[in-house]
Design a protein around this motif. Structure first.
Motif, short mmCIF file in Angstrom:
data_model
loop_
_atom_site.label_atom_id
_atom_site.label_comp_id
_atom_site.label_asym_id
_atom_site.label_seq_id
_atom_site.Cartn_x
_atom_site.Cartn_y
_atom_site.Cartn_z
N LEU A 17 0.82 -1.21 0.00
CA LEU A 17 0.00 0.00 0.00
C LEU A 17 0.86 1.26 0.00
CD1 LEU A 17 -2.82 -1.01 2.51
CD2 LEU A 17 -3.02 -0.71 0.04
N VAL A 18 1.91 1.26 0.81
CA VAL A 18 2.80 2.42 0.85
C VAL A 18 3.52 2.58 -0.48
CG1 VAL A 18 4.89 3.33 1.94
CG2 VAL A 18 3.08 2.34 3.34
N ALA A 19 3.97 1.48 -1.08
CA ALA A 19 4.67 1.55 -2.37
C ALA A 19 3.75 2.07 -3.46
CB ALA A 19 5.21 0.18 -2.74
N ASP A 20 2.49 1.64 -3.47
CA ASP A 20 1.54 2.13 -4.46
C ASP A 20 1.30 3.63 -4.31
OD1 ASP A 20 1.28 -0.34 -5.61
OD2 ASP A 20 -0.61 -0.83 -4.60
N ALA A 21 1.17 4.08 -3.08
CA ALA A 21 0.96 5.51 -2.84
C ALA A 21 2.20 6.30 -3.26
CB ALA A 21 0.64 5.75 -1.37
N PHE A 22 3.37 5.79 -2.93
CA PHE A 22 4.62 6.46 -3.28
C PHE A 22 4.80 6.51 -4.79
CE2 PHE A 22 9.35 6.61 -3.52
CZ PHE A 22 9.49 7.85 -2.93
N GLU A 51 6.66 13.49 -11.63
CA GLU A 51 7.31 13.41 -12.93
C GLU A 51 6.52 14.15 -14.00
OE1 GLU A 51 9.22 10.13 -16.00
OE2 GLU A 51 7.88 9.48 -14.41
N SER A 52 5.20 14.06 -13.94
CA SER A 52 4.39 14.77 -14.93
C SER A 52 4.47 16.28 -14.72
CB SER A 52 2.93 14.31 -14.87
OG SER A 52 2.34 14.71 -13.65
N LEU A 53 4.74 16.73 -13.49
CA LEU A 53 4.87 18.16 -13.23
C LEU A 53 6.22 18.73 -13.65
CD1 LEU A 53 3.21 18.53 -9.70
CD2 LEU A 53 2.38 19.43 -11.86
N ILE A 54 7.31 18.01 -13.34
CA ILE A 54 8.63 18.59 -13.57
C ILE A 54 9.34 18.01 -14.78
CG2 ILE A 54 8.93 19.14 -11.14
CD1 ILE A 54 10.81 16.76 -10.88
N GLY A 55 8.83 16.96 -15.38
CA GLY A 55 9.45 16.38 -16.56
C GLY A 55 10.35 15.22 -16.22
N SER A 56 10.54 14.35 -17.19
CA SER A 56 11.31 13.13 -16.94
C SER A 56 12.80 13.40 -16.80
CB SER A 56 11.06 12.11 -18.05
OG SER A 56 11.49 12.63 -19.30
N ASP A 57 13.33 14.38 -17.55
CA ASP A 57 14.76 14.68 -17.43
C ASP A 57 15.10 15.22 -16.04
OD1 ASP A 57 15.15 13.88 -20.02
OD2 ASP A 57 14.96 15.90 -20.85
N THR A 58 14.28 16.13 -15.55
CA THR A 58 14.50 16.68 -14.22
C THR A 58 14.33 15.60 -13.16
OG1 THR A 58 13.63 18.77 -15.03
CG2 THR A 58 13.85 18.55 -12.66
N MET A 59 13.37 14.71 -13.39
CA MET A 59 13.14 13.62 -12.44
C MET A 59 14.36 12.70 -12.39
SD MET A 59 10.72 12.78 -10.44
CE MET A 59 10.09 11.43 -9.50
N ALA A 60 14.96 12.41 -13.54
CA ALA A 60 16.14 11.57 -13.58
C ALA A 60 17.30 12.25 -12.85
CB ALA A 60 16.53 11.26 -15.02
N ALA A 61 17.47 13.54 -13.08
CA ALA A 61 18.54 14.27 -12.40
C ALA A 61 18.30 14.29 -10.89
CB ALA A 61 18.62 15.70 -12.93
N GLY A 101 2.41 6.55 -7.02
CA GLY A 101 1.48 7.56 -7.52
C GLY A 101 2.02 8.97 -7.35
N VAL A 102 2.65 9.23 -6.21
CA VAL A 102 3.24 10.55 -5.96
C VAL A 102 4.39 10.80 -6.94
CG1 VAL A 102 4.58 11.88 -4.28
CG2 VAL A 102 2.53 10.66 -3.56
N LEU A 103 5.22 9.79 -7.15
CA LEU A 103 6.35 9.96 -8.07
C LEU A 103 5.89 10.19 -9.50
CD1 LEU A 103 8.98 7.39 -6.78
CD2 LEU A 103 9.01 9.87 -6.58
#
Length: 82
Positions: A36-41, A49-59, A43-45
């Protein structure tokens, strides 16, 4: 004394306590909670990622990994100094 406490309870409470004990000891309840915690985490990630972009998320992920490695090394060096 524990047997006296359990025998005084109604049957449905005893069976509930036994079920919780067995689920905890076998790891079923902790694994379900971790899922349950992993699913929630996750979803947050995904939302982040959709807010800041995949490149920024990777960095960000690489930076967090480097920070964790540095923190572990500092902790180990601190242990060695003692």
């Amino acid at each position: 004394m524990t047997e006296d406490i359990l025998t005084q309870m109604p049957r449905w409470k005893r069976w509930g306590i036994y079920a919780i004990a067995v689920g905890s000891v076998t790891g079923i309840i902790p694994l379900a909670a971790a899922e349950l915690v992993a699913d929630a985490f996750t979803g947050v990630l995904i939302a982040l990622e959709s807010l800041i972009g995949s490149d920024t998320m990777a960095a960000l992920g690489i930076g967090l990994c480097i920070a964790a490695i540095i923190a572990c090394m500092a902790y180990l060096f601190r242990l060695v100094e003692r």
